[in-house]
Scaffold this motif. Sequence first.
Motif, PDB file in Angstrom:
ATOM      1  N   GLU A  19      53.691  11.032   5.042  1.00 57.55           N
ATOM      2  CA  GLU A  19      54.550  10.746   3.886  1.00 57.55           C
ATOM      3  C   GLU A  19      53.814   9.932   2.829  1.00 57.55           C
ATOM      4  O   GLU A  19      54.106  10.034   1.648  1.00 57.55           O
ATOM      5  CB  GLU A  19      55.793   9.977   4.323  1.00 57.55           C
ATOM      6  N   ARG A  20      52.903   9.089   3.269  1.00 52.68           N
ATOM      7  CA  ARG A  20      52.108   8.283   2.339  1.00 52.68           C
ATOM      8  C   ARG A  20      50.714   8.877   2.189  1.00 52.68           C
ATOM      9  O   ARG A  20      50.220   9.031   1.084  1.00 52.68           O
ATOM     10  CB  ARG A  20      51.990   6.855   2.845  1.00 52.68           C
ATOM     11  N   ALA A  21      50.082   9.174   3.318  1.00 53.91           N
ATOM     12  CA  ALA A  21      48.704   9.671   3.286  1.00 53.91           C
ATOM     13  C   ALA A  21      48.361  10.369   4.588  1.00 53.91           C
ATOM     14  O   ALA A  21      48.972  10.118   5.624  1.00 53.91           O
ATOM     15  CB  ALA A  21      47.735   8.507   3.070  1.00 53.91           C
ATOM     16  N   THR A  22      47.358  11.233   4.506  1.00 57.03           N
ATOM     17  CA  THR A  22      46.784  11.868   5.686  1.00 57.03           C
ATOM     18  C   THR A  22      45.299  11.535   5.699  1.00 57.03           C
ATOM     19  O   THR A  22      44.605  11.724   4.693  1.00 57.03           O
ATOM     20  CB  THR A  22      47.000  13.393   5.662  1.00 57.03           C
ATOM     21  N   LEU A  23      44.846  11.004   6.825  1.00 64.18           N
ATOM     22  CA  LEU A  23      43.435  10.691   7.023  1.00 64.18           C
ATOM     23  C   LEU A  23      42.810  11.881   7.732  1.00 64.18           C
ATOM     24  O   LEU A  23      42.962  12.048   8.940  1.00 64.18           O
ATOM     25  CB  LEU A  23      43.286   9.415   7.853  1.00 64.18           C
ATOM     26  N   LEU A  24      42.167  12.750   6.983  1.00 64.71           N
ATOM     27  CA  LEU A  24      41.583  13.975   7.515  1.00 64.71           C
ATOM     28  C   LEU A  24      40.126  13.695   7.878  1.00 64.71           C
ATOM     29  O   LEU A  24      39.289  13.460   7.006  1.00 64.71           O
ATOM     30  CB  LEU A  24      41.662  15.089   6.462  1.00 64.71           C
ATOM     31  N   GLN A  25      39.860  13.685   9.175  1.00 66.60           N
ATOM     32  CA  GLN A  25      38.519  13.394   9.675  1.00 66.60           C
ATOM     33  C   GLN A  25      37.845  14.689  10.081  1.00 66.60           C
ATOM     34  O   GLN A  25      38.393  15.455  10.867  1.00 66.60           O
ATOM     35  CB  GLN A  25      38.611  12.456  10.880  1.00 66.60           C
ATOM     36  N   ILE A  26      36.670  14.944   9.528  1.00 66.89           N
ATOM     37  CA  ILE A  26      35.866  16.100   9.911  1.00 66.89           C
ATOM     38  C   ILE A  26      34.768  15.573  10.831  1.00 66.89           C
ATOM     39  O   ILE A  26      33.967  14.726  10.439  1.00 66.89           O
ATOM     40  CB  ILE A  26      35.237  16.798   8.683  1.00 66.89           C
ATOM     41  N   SER A  27      34.777  16.058  12.072  1.00 60.66           N
ATOM     42  CA  SER A  27      33.888  15.543  13.118  1.00 60.66           C
ATOM     43  C   SER A  27      33.055  16.658  13.722  1.00 60.66           C
ATOM     44  O   SER A  27      33.274  17.828  13.437  1.00 60.66           O
ATOM     45  CB  SER A  27      34.718  14.911  14.249  1.00 60.66           C
ATOM     46  N   ALA A  65      35.457  23.034   6.174  1.00 60.03           N
ATOM     47  CA  ALA A  65      34.278  22.194   5.943  1.00 60.03           C
ATOM     48  C   ALA A  65      33.542  22.639   4.679  1.00 60.03           C
ATOM     49  O   ALA A  65      33.104  21.808   3.878  1.00 60.03           O
ATOM     50  CB  ALA A  65      33.360  22.235   7.155  1.00 60.03           C
ATOM     51  N   ALA A  66      33.430  23.940   4.483  1.00 61.53           N
ATOM     52  CA  ALA A  66      32.774  24.446   3.272  1.00 61.53           C
ATOM     53  C   ALA A  66      33.608  24.116   2.041  1.00 61.53           C
ATOM     54  O   ALA A  66      33.066  23.689   1.013  1.00 61.53           O
ATOM     55  CB  ALA A  66      32.560  25.954   3.386  1.00 61.53           C
ATOM     56  N   ARG A  67      34.909  24.291   2.130  1.00 59.61           N
ATOM     57  CA  ARG A  67      35.803  24.006   0.994  1.00 59.61           C
ATOM     58  C   ARG A  67      35.703  22.538   0.569  1.00 59.61           C
ATOM     59  O   ARG A  67      35.751  22.220  -0.612  1.00 59.61           O
ATOM     60  CB  ARG A  67      37.237  24.357   1.389  1.00 59.61           C
ATOM     61  N   LEU A  68      35.563  21.644   1.551  1.00 55.58           N
ATOM     62  CA  LEU A  68      35.482  20.209   1.274  1.00 55.58           C
ATOM     63  C   LEU A  68      34.049  19.734   1.076  1.00 55.58           C
ATOM     64  O   LEU A  68      33.807  18.541   0.906  1.00 55.58           O
ATOM     65  CB  LEU A  68      36.143  19.423   2.413  1.00 55.58           C
ATOM     66  N   GLU A  69      33.091  20.660   1.126  1.00 56.13           N
ATOM     67  CA  GLU A  69      31.676  20.349   0.934  1.00 56.13           C
ATOM     68  C   GLU A  69      31.196  19.250   1.881  1.00 56.13           C
ATOM     69  O   GLU A  69      30.575  18.265   1.473  1.00 56.13           O
ATOM     70  CB  GLU A  69      31.403  19.977  -0.529  1.00 56.13           C
ATOM     71  N   ILE A  70      31.475  19.437   3.163  1.00 57.34           N
ATOM     72  CA  ILE A  70      31.082  18.474   4.189  1.00 57.34           C
ATOM     73  C   ILE A  70      29.595  18.626   4.459  1.00 57.34           C
ATOM     74  O   ILE A  70      29.117  19.712   4.769  1.00 57.34           O
ATOM     75  CB  ILE A  70      31.895  18.698   5.492  1.00 57.34           C
ATOM     76  N   THR A  71      28.864  17.521   4.328  1.00 51.28           N
ATOM     77  CA  THR A  71      27.422  17.546   4.574  1.00 51.28           C
ATOM     78  C   THR A  71      27.020  16.673   5.756  1.00 51.28           C
ATOM     79  O   THR A  71      25.877  16.715   6.182  1.00 51.28           O
ATOM     80  CB  THR A  71      26.635  17.089   3.325  1.00 51.28           C
ATOM     81  N   GLN A  72      27.949  15.862   6.262  1.00 51.32           N
ATOM     82  CA  GLN A  72      27.654  15.038   7.428  1.00 51.32           C
ATOM     83  C   GLN A  72      28.956  14.723   8.152  1.00 51.32           C
ATOM     84  O   GLN A  72      30.037  14.817   7.581  1.00 51.32           O
ATOM     85  CB  GLN A  72      26.951  13.740   7.034  1.00 51.32           C
ATOM     86  N   THR A  73      28.813  14.383   9.424  1.00 48.13           N
ATOM     87  CA  THR A  73      29.973  13.949  10.203  1.00 48.13           C
ATOM     88  C   THR A  73      29.713  12.541  10.698  1.00 48.13           C
ATOM     89  O   THR A  73      28.570  12.199  10.992  1.00 48.13           O
ATOM     90  CB  THR A  73      30.249  14.899  11.391  1.00 48.13           C
ATOM     91  N   PRO A  74      30.755  11.719  10.743  1.00 45.59           N
ATOM     92  CA  PRO A  74      32.095  12.036  10.276  1.00 45.59           C
ATOM     93  C   PRO A  74      32.194  11.922   8.753  1.00 45.59           C
ATOM     94  O   PRO A  74      31.480  11.135   8.136  1.00 45.59           O
ATOM     95  CB  PRO A  74      32.958  10.965  10.928  1.00 45.59           C
ATOM     96  N   THR A  75      33.068  12.739   8.208  1.00 44.95           N
ATOM     97  CA  THR A  75      33.509  12.574   6.826  1.00 44.95           C
ATOM     98  C   THR A  75      35.019  12.443   6.895  1.00 44.95           C
ATOM     99  O   THR A  75      35.676  13.232   7.577  1.00 44.95           O
ATOM    100  CB  THR A  75      33.107  13.765   5.939  1.00 44.95           C
ATOM    101  N   VAL A  76      35.554  11.454   6.215  1.00 49.03           N
ATOM    102  CA  VAL A  76      36.999  11.221   6.197  1.00 49.03           C
ATOM    103  C   VAL A  76      37.479  11.484   4.776  1.00 49.03           C
ATOM    104  O   VAL A  76      36.997  10.872   3.823  1.00 49.03           O
ATOM    105  CB  VAL A  76      37.347   9.775   6.617  1.00 49.03           C
ATOM    106  N   VAL A  77      38.401  12.423   4.658  1.00 43.65           N
ATOM    107  CA  VAL A  77      38.993  12.769   3.374  1.00 43.65           C
ATOM    108  C   VAL A  77      40.418  12.235   3.393  1.00 43.65           C
ATOM    109  O   VAL A  77      41.190  12.561   4.285  1.00 43.65           O
ATOM    110  CB  VAL A  77      38.977  14.297   3.150  1.00 43.65           C
TER     111      VAL A  77
END
Length: 111
Positions: A19-27, A65-77
């Motif tokens: 409802e406030r935020a989502t912590l999207l972690q790419i691992s 991951a491609a859409r968010l241009e992830i280049t390293q893990t972890p990345t938190v969006v």
Amino acid sequence: MTSSPLTADALGLTGPLGERATLLQISSGFCAPCRAARGLLARVAETTPGVRHVDVDVAHDTELAARLEITQTPTVVVLDAAGTVVTRYEGVPRLAAVRELLDRMTPAVSS
């Protein structure tokens, strides 16, 4: 990086975004910093109303991951209630920085 909002469906979630935020972690599976980030973000989500933590394995969702241009893990969006990217952290984020950001974000107003 994506400019259109991300939806719960696009992320493969059961249930809505926070409802406030989502912590999207790419691992990734064998990433020690990812485990540290997972613990920190899970605690934040458990103790902050309206915040959801989602952990996505980069190997299982290469399109995201491609859409968010992830280049390293972890990345938190960090997504707002509408799924718009507010900011991102590469590496393990600092707890104080995440809490400060979330304190500035307000829950979506239901109509």
